[in-house]
Scaffold this motif. Sequence first.
Motif, PDB file in Angstrom:
ATOM      1  N   LYS A 211       0.824  -1.209   0.000  1.00  0.00           N
ATOM      2  CA  LYS A 211       0.000   0.000   0.000  1.00  0.00           C
ATOM      3  C   LYS A 211       0.864   1.267   0.000  1.00  0.00           C
ATOM      4  CE  LYS A 211      -4.119  -1.926   2.232  1.00  0.00           C
ATOM      5  NZ  LYS A 211      -4.995  -1.904   3.442  1.00  0.00           N
ATOM      6  N   LYS A 212       1.936   1.250   0.789  1.00  0.00           N
ATOM      7  CA  LYS A 212       2.807   2.416   0.840  1.00  0.00           C
ATOM      8  C   LYS A 212       3.551   2.602  -0.477  1.00  0.00           C
ATOM      9  CE  LYS A 212       3.421   2.654   5.859  1.00  0.00           C
ATOM     10  NZ  LYS A 212       2.946   4.055   5.977  1.00  0.00           N
ATOM     11  N   ALA A 213       3.954   1.510  -1.104  1.00  0.00           N
ATOM     12  CA  ALA A 213       4.607   1.603  -2.415  1.00  0.00           C
ATOM     13  C   ALA A 213       3.642   2.178  -3.447  1.00  0.00           C
ATOM     14  CB  ALA A 213       5.090   0.223  -2.855  1.00  0.00           C
ATOM     15  N   ALA A 214       2.376   1.758  -3.396  1.00  0.00           N
ATOM     16  CA  ALA A 214       1.376   2.273  -4.330  1.00  0.00           C
ATOM     17  C   ALA A 214       1.176   3.773  -4.139  1.00  0.00           C
ATOM     18  CB  ALA A 214       0.054   1.528  -4.137  1.00  0.00           C
ATOM     19  N   SER A 215       1.190   4.240  -2.894  1.00  0.00           N
ATOM     20  CA  SER A 215       1.057   5.671  -2.619  1.00  0.00           C
ATOM     21  C   SER A 215       2.240   6.433  -3.203  1.00  0.00           C
ATOM     22  CB  SER A 215       0.974   5.913  -1.107  1.00  0.00           C
ATOM     23  OG  SER A 215      -0.183   5.339  -0.556  1.00  0.00           O
ATOM     24  N   MET A 216       3.442   5.885  -3.047  1.00  0.00           N
ATOM     25  CA  MET A 216       4.638   6.502  -3.614  1.00  0.00           C
ATOM     26  C   MET A 216       4.511   6.622  -5.137  1.00  0.00           C
ATOM     27  SD  MET A 216       7.028   7.064  -1.196  1.00  0.00           S
ATOM     28  CE  MET A 216       7.373   6.600   0.504  1.00  0.00           C
ATOM     29  N   ARG A 217       3.976   5.582  -5.773  1.00  0.00           N
ATOM     30  CA  ARG A 217       3.817   5.585  -7.230  1.00  0.00           C
ATOM     31  C   ARG A 217       2.844   6.676  -7.689  1.00  0.00           C
ATOM     32  NH1 ARG A 217       8.130   2.806  -9.004  1.00  0.00           N
ATOM     33  NH2 ARG A 217       8.200   0.664  -8.215  1.00  0.00           N
ATOM     34  N   VAL A 218       1.770   6.869  -6.932  1.00  0.00           N
ATOM     35  CA  VAL A 218       0.786   7.897  -7.290  1.00  0.00           C
ATOM     36  C   VAL A 218       1.445   9.273  -7.307  1.00  0.00           C
ATOM     37  CG1 VAL A 218      -1.286   9.120  -6.501  1.00  0.00           C
ATOM     38  CG2 VAL A 218      -1.231   6.618  -6.495  1.00  0.00           C
ATOM     39  N   VAL A 219       2.206   9.586  -6.267  1.00  0.00           N
ATOM     40  CA  VAL A 219       2.872  10.884  -6.173  1.00  0.00           C
ATOM     41  C   VAL A 219       3.927  11.017  -7.278  1.00  0.00           C
ATOM     42  CG1 VAL A 219       4.306  12.355  -4.719  1.00  0.00           C
ATOM     43  CG2 VAL A 219       2.426  11.065  -3.713  1.00  0.00           C
ATOM     44  N   ALA A 220       4.696   9.959  -7.501  1.00  0.00           N
ATOM     45  CA  ALA A 220       5.741   9.995  -8.524  1.00  0.00           C
ATOM     46  C   ALA A 220       5.147  10.228  -9.916  1.00  0.00           C
ATOM     47  CB  ALA A 220       6.538   8.692  -8.510  1.00  0.00           C
ATOM     48  N   GLU A 221       4.040   9.562 -10.222  1.00  0.00           N
ATOM     49  CA  GLU A 221       3.412   9.725 -11.533  1.00  0.00           C
ATOM     50  C   GLU A 221       2.915  11.157 -11.735  1.00  0.00           C
ATOM     51  OE1 GLU A 221       0.380   6.794 -11.827  1.00  0.00           O
ATOM     52  OE2 GLU A 221       1.788   5.104 -11.856  1.00  0.00           O
ATOM     53  N   SER A 222       2.364  11.751 -10.688  1.00  0.00           N
ATOM     54  CA  SER A 222       1.893  13.127 -10.781  1.00  0.00           C
ATOM     55  C   SER A 222       3.060  14.084 -11.008  1.00  0.00           C
ATOM     56  CB  SER A 222       1.128  13.503  -9.509  1.00  0.00           C
ATOM     57  OG  SER A 222       0.603  14.810  -9.594  1.00  0.00           O
ATOM     58  N   LEU A 223       4.181  13.820 -10.332  1.00  0.00           N
ATOM     59  CA  LEU A 223       5.370  14.660 -10.496  1.00  0.00           C
ATOM     60  C   LEU A 223       5.954  14.501 -11.898  1.00  0.00           C
ATOM     61  CD1 LEU A 223       6.926  14.055  -6.974  1.00  0.00           C
ATOM     62  CD2 LEU A 223       6.303  16.300  -7.907  1.00  0.00           C
ATOM     63  N   ARG A 224       5.957  13.300 -12.423  1.00  0.00           N
ATOM     64  CA  ARG A 224       6.429  13.084 -13.792  1.00  0.00           C
ATOM     65  C   ARG A 224       5.546  13.835 -14.788  1.00  0.00           C
ATOM     66  NH1 ARG A 224      11.637  11.360 -13.921  1.00  0.00           N
ATOM     67  NH2 ARG A 224      11.954   9.572 -12.539  1.00  0.00           N
ATOM     68  N   TRP A 225       4.254  13.808 -14.523  1.00  0.00           N
ATOM     69  CA  TRP A 225       3.311  14.519 -15.385  1.00  0.00           C
ATOM     70  C   TRP A 225       3.605  16.019 -15.350  1.00  0.00           C
ATOM     71  CZ3 TRP A 225      -0.612  18.146 -14.465  1.00  0.00           C
ATOM     72  CH2 TRP A 225      -1.528  18.328 -15.494  1.00  0.00           C
TER      73      TRP A 225
END
Length: 272
Positions: free
Chosen positions: A174-188
């Motif tokens: 779950k924590k890894a998934a949260s990290m991915r959400v933030v990372a994807e938004s930053l990449r965008w």
Amino acid sequence: MHAFAALSAPSEGWFSRVEPHEAVLLAGIFEELADALEAEEKRDVLDMMGVDLDPNSPKEHTLMFEKLLGVDTVSSITAHREMHSEGEDSEAETDPEQPREHTSESVQRGNTGSEPNSRGMTDDQTLAALDFDPLGPRPSPANPFIAAILRPMSQDPEEAAELRALTTPDLAAKKAASMRVVAESLRWAANGNGAVVVKPQTLKVWVTAINDARLALGWSLDIDNDTRAEEVEMMAESDPEAGVYTAYEITIASIYNALSWWLETLMLAVDD
């Protein structure tokens, strides 16, 4: 990086404008932490299945983010004692005279013949072959940055090890998934879109991810009280040429302070 502010309709969420180079750097931080959390999830599942992970391995781990940050400093770091207590490690040790895996021959001799699978083994025999103990005590994370995120849930070593067995795989995922959400938004945002947007339904995900990143970075900076936190604030402004702090420490301190401020502005925007 700009402070978070409410969108035109506050119920729609909050936004923060981030410079492309800042967005790329922060995305890399969250992605590397997500990779490490996913590795810990797999490690715990393998341990649960009886795969011997060598509990006596040294508690040393390569520094994270070195390649990302472009700094060349210390090559390894020792885990803090509270993250790897001797009590927990001793519980995880196994007798070297007692192998954990059984040979296929011994498994076949114990076959009851009821509901065999394609390999001629029952479910019980398959579990026995794997030395399967889903609720057995688990060692604390080998990566100290991840140990700082997946902290013990009890001060009692035995109880902490048992709770870890119940929660680590799911919590790490779950924590890894949260990290991915933030990372994807930053990449965008880094691709010329300029701002990241936090929707009300993802607010908890963002708060969790940013705070977990702060815990990991704070561990490497040895932040355990307000006095040390104030020292880290000054550390970020230090000159590496002075030799007081390494380039790695100064860079990590800068990112830690930036994330702390960013999270604070998000919570203020939410309260407003």
